[in-house]
Each structure stands twice: as structure tokens, then as C-alpha cells.
Design an enzyme around this catalytic site. Structure first.
Site, PDB file in Angstrom:
ATOM      1  N   HIS A  43      -1.433  -3.287  51.623  1.00 15.32           N
ATOM      2  CA  HIS A  43      -1.851  -2.952  50.267  1.00 15.32           C
ATOM      3  C   HIS A  43      -3.018  -1.967  50.226  1.00 15.32           C
ATOM      4  O   HIS A  43      -3.212  -1.310  49.211  1.00 15.32           O
ATOM      5  CB  HIS A  43      -2.236  -4.216  49.498  1.00 15.32           C
ATOM      6  CG  HIS A  43      -1.069  -5.110  49.207  1.00 15.32           C
ATOM      7  ND1 HIS A  43      -0.054  -4.757  48.347  1.00 15.32           N
ATOM      8  CD2 HIS A  43      -0.753  -6.343  49.680  1.00 15.32           C
ATOM      9  CE1 HIS A  43       0.833  -5.732  48.291  1.00 15.32           C
ATOM     10  NE2 HIS A  43       0.440  -6.703  49.086  1.00 15.32           N
ATOM     11  N   GLN A 143       3.960 -14.341  57.643  1.00 16.38           N
ATOM     12  CA  GLN A 143       3.590 -14.813  56.320  1.00 16.38           C
ATOM     13  C   GLN A 143       4.757 -15.453  55.587  1.00 16.38           C
ATOM     14  O   GLN A 143       5.837 -14.861  55.465  1.00 16.38           O
ATOM     15  CB  GLN A 143       3.024 -13.661  55.493  1.00 16.38           C
ATOM     16  CG  GLN A 143       1.598 -13.293  55.891  1.00 16.38           C
ATOM     17  CD  GLN A 143       0.906 -12.541  54.792  1.00 16.38           C
ATOM     18  OE1 GLN A 143       0.922 -11.323  54.772  1.00 16.38           O
ATOM     19  NE2 GLN A 143       0.276 -13.272  53.878  1.00 16.38           N
ATOM     20  N   GLU A 145       5.483 -16.213  52.026  1.00 17.33           N
ATOM     21  CA  GLU A 145       4.942 -15.867  50.709  1.00 17.33           C
ATOM     22  C   GLU A 145       6.043 -15.579  49.695  1.00 17.33           C
ATOM     23  O   GLU A 145       5.844 -14.827  48.744  1.00 17.33           O
ATOM     24  CB  GLU A 145       3.990 -14.677  50.833  1.00 17.33           C
ATOM     25  CG  GLU A 145       4.543 -13.482  51.583  1.00 17.33           C
ATOM     26  CD  GLU A 145       3.529 -12.367  51.745  1.00 17.33           C
ATOM     27  OE1 GLU A 145       2.451 -12.419  51.116  1.00 17.33           O
ATOM     28  OE2 GLU A 145       3.816 -11.420  52.499  1.00 17.33           O
ATOM     29  N   ASP A 171       1.590 -13.791  46.271  1.00 12.40           N
ATOM     30  CA  ASP A 171       2.984 -13.357  46.262  1.00 12.40           C
ATOM     31  C   ASP A 171       3.923 -14.543  46.076  1.00 12.40           C
ATOM     32  O   ASP A 171       4.969 -14.424  45.429  1.00 12.40           O
ATOM     33  CB  ASP A 171       3.319 -12.627  47.567  1.00 12.40           C
ATOM     34  CG  ASP A 171       2.907 -11.166  47.535  1.00 12.40           C
ATOM     35  OD1 ASP A 171       2.376 -10.731  46.493  1.00 12.40           O
ATOM     36  OD2 ASP A 171       3.113 -10.467  48.542  1.00 12.40           O
TER      37      ASP A 171
END
Length: 249
Positions: A43, A143, A145, A171
Site C-alpha cells: 500500500h 496473511q 485477510e 481487509d
């Protein structure tokens, strides 16, 4: 012990995200005393060239993981070639995806990581030393998410080679239709499903915590790999607090 060994022992480890892409910021964060730093390329507006510069600024003071932008082979090998201690891979949703990440991360015969001489290999000067030890030292954090990861978590944690599963609560909340509501019952239920399966399998478990109170709550629940806030949060929160105190006397 290196970071991989500390994760495996279930030692509570507190790290933070480096998102600002500035070498001075990374160096300051490395001197604070965190157990690890998470260099953010998913990000944050920086690529792997900048991430490598941050690793150089850290200078070995603190172990560093790089979160890659997406779960692709090119991103895995390019991130590892920077010389980081491991990777964080976003949006893993199935055991097949988990197995593929492990394969891309490890050199043969354990995996299928391709060879390219880079900073990780001392630009060629430490090539043999690196390839002989890295499979044993590398940290692979996946992850969970997305709701699909929750549904498949039991099979994901059974994949050999994963060092930790890390929950991305924001998320996850979005995939459950309650974006940003990380304390919503559906999100808490999903996190509990991930937690219970990881702990039953002996899989070290991590999570992002935006503040200290949340981090302490997660530690009490058995999460051992905490990603506590980020450089930008620390900057604006400290600045705002100081400004408010001065103005309010």
C-alpha cells in the site's frame, strides 16, 4: 536466535510498519527497540528498490520483513533478493496458494526459487554462504485477510514451510461487508476461527494492531507476532498530542 527461531518458539514479538519510504525514518524505527520491522510495498508508494534502500539504512539493527504487493512469483523472488529476513504475503485464500508461495521462496530441492545474484548474496561475494543457509533462516508470513482464508484456514495451516499466519483485520472486515468495523461480531468471529485453528495446529499467529490497547488484548489472546501501528501513525499522533497539550495548557 534469529527471527525465524523466535517466531517458532512463540515468543511475543512486537514490530511495526515502515511506510514512508525514507531512509531516516527506517533508521529511527530500527533504533527504537522493535523486534522486527515490516517494510510496506503493498500500500505504500514505494517499490522494491526503495525497500532495499530502507534495509540498507536499517543496517542489520533490526530484522526486516517486506510485504510484497501481491502473491506473485516475481514479487517473491525480487523481495527476497533485497536481503530481507523474510516476506509477508497478502491475501492468501487457499492451501494451494500457500504451497505456491513456499515453493517460490525456497531454493531447490525444497522449492523452486530462481537464482539471481543480488544484495542478498553480497552481490556475489557471499553467494554460496547465502544459498546454503537461507532456506533454514527465511521467514514466510502469510496473511489471512479474506473470508475465503477463514473458510480454508484449517488446510492452510497444514502447509509445510509457513512460519506464521497474520490476520489483516481491516481487509477481513471489508470481505465480510463491514469495512473498517474490526470489532464487529462477524469480524471477531472470523478472527476467532483463524486463531483457534492456528493454535490447534501449533502455527504462530500474528495480527495488525492499530494501538497499544488492541495489541495488549491480542497478546492476551495468544497472538505472538504483533504488527503495532506504523511510522505515519506514530508521527501524526505524537505531533497532534504535543500540539494539543501546548494549546490547551
Amino acid at each position: 536466535m534469529n527471527l525465524k527461531e523466535r517466531i517458532a518458539q512463540g515468543e511475543p514479538l512486537i514490530g511495526s510498519l515502515v511506510t514512508m519510504g525514507d531512509a531516516d525514518v527506517a533508521e529511527v524505527m530500527a533504533r527504537v527497540g522493535f523486534d522486527y520491522l515490516w517494510i510496506e510495498t503493498e500500500h505504500a508508494p514505494m517499490g522494491l528498490e526503495r525497500a532495499q534502500s530502507l534495509l540498507q539504512a536499517v543496517g542489520g539493527r533490526c530484522p526486516c520483513l517486506v510485504r510484497i504487493p501481491e502473491k506473485g512469483e516475481v514479487w517473491v523472488k525480487k523481495a527476497l533478493d533485497t536481503g530481507c529476513d523474510g516476506i509477508v504475503v497478502p491475501q492468501i485464500r487457499s492451501a494451494d496458494e500457500a504451497r505456491q508461495i513456499v515453493a517460490w521462496s525456497l531454493y531447490p530441492p525444497a522449492g523452486q526459487r530462481s537464482v539471481g545474484v543480488s544484495r542478498a548474496h553480497g552481490y556475489g561475494m557471499a553467494f554460496q554462504e547465502y544459498v546454503e543457509r537461507v532456506n533454514d533462516d527465511l521467514v514466510i508470513v502469510l496473511q489471512a485477510e479474506h473470508v475465503e482464508a477463514v473458510r480454508n484456514i484449517q488446510s492452510i495451516v497444514e502447509v509445510p514451510g509457513i512460519d506464521a499466519v497474520l490476520v489483516g483485520p481491516f481487509d477481513l472486515s471489508g470481505s465480510l461487508g463491514v469495512l473498517g468495523q474490526t470489532d464487529h461480531p462477524r469480524v471477531l468471529e472470523a478472527i476467532e476461527t483463524i486463531r483457534s485453528h492456528c493454535q490447534a495446529a501449533g502455527m504462530p499467529l500474528g495480527i495488525f494492531a492499530a494501538d497499544t490497547a488492541t495489541a495488549k488484548r491480542y497478546l492476551d489472546q495468544g497472538f505472538s507476532l504483533i504488527a503495532l501501528s506504523m511510522d505515519a501513525f506514530f508521527l501524526w499522533q505524537s505531533a497532534r498530542e504535543a500540539l494539543t497539550r501546548v494549546r490547551d495548557g
